[in-house]
Design an enzyme around this catalytic site. Structure first.
Site, PDB file in Angstrom:
ATOM      1  N   LYS A  52      28.632  -8.585 -67.660  1.00  0.00           N
ATOM      2  CA  LYS A  52      29.900  -8.870 -68.341  1.00  0.00           C
ATOM      3  C   LYS A  52      30.829  -9.634 -67.395  1.00  0.00           C
ATOM      4  O   LYS A  52      31.489 -10.599 -67.792  1.00  0.00           O
ATOM      5  CB  LYS A  52      30.550  -7.559 -68.825  1.00  0.00           C
ATOM      6  CG  LYS A  52      29.800  -6.942 -70.004  1.00  0.00           C
ATOM      7  CD  LYS A  52      30.270  -5.552 -70.392  1.00  0.00           C
ATOM      8  CE  LYS A  52      29.346  -5.005 -71.475  1.00  0.00           C
ATOM      9  NZ  LYS A  52      29.707  -3.660 -71.963  1.00  0.00           N
ATOM     10  N   GLN A  96      33.265   1.051 -69.742  1.00  0.00           N
ATOM     11  CA  GLN A  96      31.823   1.087 -70.003  1.00  0.00           C
ATOM     12  C   GLN A  96      31.390   2.505 -70.379  1.00  0.00           C
ATOM     13  O   GLN A  96      31.752   3.476 -69.731  1.00  0.00           O
ATOM     14  CB  GLN A  96      31.062   0.597 -68.748  1.00  0.00           C
ATOM     15  CG  GLN A  96      29.562   0.446 -68.942  1.00  0.00           C
ATOM     16  CD  GLN A  96      29.168  -0.616 -69.958  1.00  0.00           C
ATOM     17  OE1 GLN A  96      29.890  -1.585 -70.199  1.00  0.00           O
ATOM     18  NE2 GLN A  96      28.018  -0.441 -70.579  1.00  0.00           N
ATOM     19  N   ASP A 119      36.349  -4.167 -77.133  1.00  0.00           N
ATOM     20  CA  ASP A 119      35.075  -3.586 -77.579  1.00  0.00           C
ATOM     21  C   ASP A 119      35.097  -3.267 -79.076  1.00  0.00           C
ATOM     22  O   ASP A 119      34.043  -3.044 -79.680  1.00  0.00           O
ATOM     23  CB  ASP A 119      34.804  -2.276 -76.822  1.00  0.00           C
ATOM     24  CG  ASP A 119      33.753  -2.435 -75.744  1.00  0.00           C
ATOM     25  OD1 ASP A 119      32.863  -3.280 -75.912  1.00  0.00           O
ATOM     26  OD2 ASP A 119      33.828  -1.695 -74.744  1.00  0.00           O
TER      27      ASP A 119
HETATM   28  N1  GUN Z   1      27.618   0.913 -73.435  1.00  0.00           N
HETATM   29  C1  GUN Z   1      26.575   0.365 -74.124  1.00  0.00           C
HETATM   30  N2  GUN Z   1      27.024  -0.668 -74.887  1.00  0.00           N
HETATM   31  C2  GUN Z   1      28.345  -0.776 -74.660  1.00  0.00           C
HETATM   32  C3  GUN Z   1      29.358  -1.664 -75.142  1.00  0.00           C
HETATM   33  O1  GUN Z   1      29.127  -2.564 -75.961  1.00  0.00           O
HETATM   34  N3  GUN Z   1      30.599  -1.455 -74.656  1.00  0.00           N
HETATM   35  C4  GUN Z   1      30.885  -0.458 -73.786  1.00  0.00           C
HETATM   36  N4  GUN Z   1      32.143  -0.333 -73.379  1.00  0.00           N
HETATM   37  N5  GUN Z   1      29.988   0.371 -73.319  1.00  0.00           N
HETATM   38  C5  GUN Z   1      28.719   0.214 -73.747  1.00  0.00           C
END
Ligand code: GUN
Length: 282
Positions: A52, A96, A119
């Site tokens: 990311k 996350q 998100d």
């Molecule tokens: N953990 C697995 N997929 C995601 C996601 O799309 N966003 C976040 N914040 N955590 C995750």
């Protein structure tokens, strides 16, 4: 034989478009910034967060990284979120998941300002999607819609079957497909006659977390098959999805591979959401 929907190429195009838009904002004196919070050192989460941050760098988005120890107190995490909510220099906040067990994930998600919820997990964002007003959309289902549109898959009036009902993929996926005027059926582990329902689908979206569960017996000839799953094949370094690709490929009209299908789209949608957040807050 299926046409392969190239998620790598489509996500690259999307990131390049974001890069241009972000540069445009910079010319107006606006810098886009994402705060990324990682608690603990789960290896998969560490890789995701790294990817990311790389996508932010590529698109010209500034990323602020907060790597907190596994034993971080819930209150300290909530205080950090408050601080970032109030920081005008931060446009998006990403925590996350999963979080360590002693931290209430729902409470943390609710604490993020809906204006910075890139998100799309906050109940306000989910509610906005449900009633069809502008708001942040969960990145994976948003990425699937983009794959379908950019591969010229007709959604208006199409029979679309979504297998899986998670809050992150299945449910928002169904809402987005409704927005595109598809006739949507959601299936899950209690669904009866799953095979025959799937075989009626013009577009089949699979997000159940079961390796190679969907084979050719679930697919109508010429259907578009979107595989959201990703699994490591035991004892190998190879990856597979929820769809048995070798069996589905000869029958499907279009199909996403794993890897290189839905996966890369999630991060491209995240950087796009960061840009949208900056526009909204401007
Ligand atoms: N953990 C697995 N997929 C995601 C996601 O799309 N966003 C976040 N914040 N955590 C995750």
């Amino acid at each position: 034989m299926a046409e392969i929907i190239d998620g790598k190429k489509i996500s690259q195009d999307l990131k390049d478009e974001v890069k241009v838009k972000v540069a445009g904002l910079k010319e107006e004196g606006v810098e886009v910034c994402l705060a990324v919070i990682l608690v603990g050192n789960d290896p998969a989460s560490t890789v995701y967060v790294g990817n990311k941050k790389k996508a932010c760098e590529y698109t010209g988005i500034k990323s602020k990284s907060y790597e907190l120890p596994e034993d971080t107190k819930e209150e300290d995490l909530l205080n950090l979120i408050d601080e970032l909510n109030n920081d005008k220099g931060v446009n998006g906040i990403l925590v996350q998941l999963p979080l360590p067990k002693h931290i209430d994930e729902d409470k943390v998600i609710r604490r993020i300002s809906p204006d910075k919820d890139v998100d799309g997990f906050h109940p306000e964002s989910v509610g906005r999607l449900s009633i069809g007003v502008k708001g942040f959309v969960s990145c994976t289902p948003a990425g699937v819609i983009e794959l379908l549109k950019r591969s010229n898959t007709k959604l208006d009036g199409a029979n679309v079957v979504v297998v899986g009902r998670s809050n992150i993929v299945g449910k928002p996926m169904a809402m987005l497909l409704l927005r595109e005027n598809a006739t949507v059926t959601i299936c899950h582990s209690h669904t009866k006659n799953l095979q025959s329902i799937c075989r009626a689908a013009d577009v089949l979206v699979v997000a159940i977390g079961q390796p190679k569960f969907i084979d050719d017996s679930y697919i109508k000839e010429g259907a578009t098959v979107i595989d959201v799953g990703i699994h490591r094949i035991e004892g190998t370094k190879k990856l597979c999805g929820d769809v048995d690709y070798e069996k589905a490929f000869p029958l499907a009209g279009k199909i996403t591979p794993v890897p290189g299908g839905v996966g890369p789209m999630t991060i491209a949608e995240l950087v796009n959401n960061c840009y949208e957040a900056a526009i909204m807050q401007r």
